[in-house]
Design a protein around this motif. Structure first.
Motif: not given
Length: 314
Positions: A253-278
């Motif tokens: 029953g737990m929600l999961c928090i994923l930290g995108t600070t750092g690499n994942l935010d950088k990926q989204a900035a380069v590849r597009g913000d659909t990284v977040y929806t993925s």
């Protein structure tokens, strides 16, 4: 064990002007926005909102409140700016002054984020009140260091807070402030290990806790300390976990928090913000990001595409 789940241009201009004119003494009842608010009036509602279901409402968590040009980290005016754009979780940091006043500040020293210098813990609050906060570009603003009480008062009926208690600050003092401001329905205390989580739960069994969990063993350690699943949100780190881990935590029953600070935010900035929806599609429920506006737009599109709504979002 699975828990039971219980005219636009003018409006935008007015909101922008309201934010730009915010006074440093912003209080709890001021500058309320009709849209994007997370309306939680009881702890039970918080439990329900933060319980996983297949129709869960994915959210952005604004790291340090969502700093941007003109808006410093850990500033109330920044919280207002972030909350204008979307329903949001606000993550902020708490430190204590020499005279035991709880204030919002990430660093031990004042040098990076204010026009002052030295260690915050060695100064009384009266000295901090004279300082001004810097935005991410180092520009000094008119905004001041807020107290924890001011933040908690402002947040009622607007956002959810995740509270990062920095080293040397007693959990008991932070919990007292949450209770004093009746902020239990919208506050989650961040912990980094099972012992910290147990200490918070012992002090305040009703409070929600963010706990680090990247494996079943992490949950076992929390369970061994008698922390029930429905008091926990799982922080899975700053890189994705396997689908099996998401499935395991969701099964409790737990929600999961994923930290995108750092690499994942950088990926989204380069590849597009659909990284977040993925990331959401693969199992994350809350994204803790340094790009809250960009991530928020992506998640809004995801919510619309999947027709996700919540009775707690106004």
């Amino acid at each position: 064990m699975v828990r039971r789940v219980i005219p636009l241009l003018i409006s935008g201009l007015i909101s922008t002007l309201a934010v730009s004119c915010l006074p440093s003494g912003i209080g709890g009842g001021e500058y309320r926005y009709a849209a994007n608010e997370i309306k939680l009036s009881s702890v039970d509602q918080l439990y329900r909102f933060l319980t996983y279901t297949e129709k869960r409402y994915p959210l952005v968590s604004a790291h340090r409140g969502g700093p941007a040009p003109g808006f410093p980290e850990n500033a109330l005016e920044t919280f207002v700016n972030s909350s204008r754009h979307q329903p949001i979780i606000i993550e902020f940091d708490v430190r204590m002054t020499k005279d035991s006043v709880l204030v919002l500040m990430h660093d031990e020293t004042l040098n990076r984020t204010t026009n002052g210098t030295g260690k915050l813990a060695e100064l009384e609050f009266s000295a901090l009140k004279k300082l001004r906060l810097k935005d991410p570009d180092g520009k000094v603003t008119t905004y001041r260091i807020p107290t924890l009480d001011q933040a908690l008062q402002w947040g009622a009926g607007k956002v959810i807070f995740t509270v990062d208690v920095k080293r040397g600050v007693p959990y008991s003092a932070v919990i007292d402030a949450i209770r004093r401001n009746q902020a239990q329905p919208y506050s989650v205390v961040i912990t980094y290990n099972a012992d910290q989580a147990a200490a918070v739960h012992q002090l305040a069994p009703d409070l929600m806790i963010s706990a680090s969990m990247r494996s079943p063993d992490d949950l076992v350690r929390l369970s061994d300390r008698s922390i029930p699943d429905n008091r926990l949100v799982a922080f899975v780190g700053t890189s994705e976990v396997s689908p099996a881990i998401y499935e395991f935590l969701h099964g409790h029953g737990m929600l999961c928090i994923l930290g995108t600070t750092g690499n994942l935010d950088k990926q989204a900035a380069v590849r597009g913000d659909t990284v977040y929806t993925s990331l959401i599609a693969r199992g994350a429920d809350i994204l803790s990001t340094d790009r809250p506006q960009e991530a928020g737009k992506a998640l809004n599109a995801y919510r619309k595409a999947h027709k996700l709504t919540s009775t707690f979002i106004k």
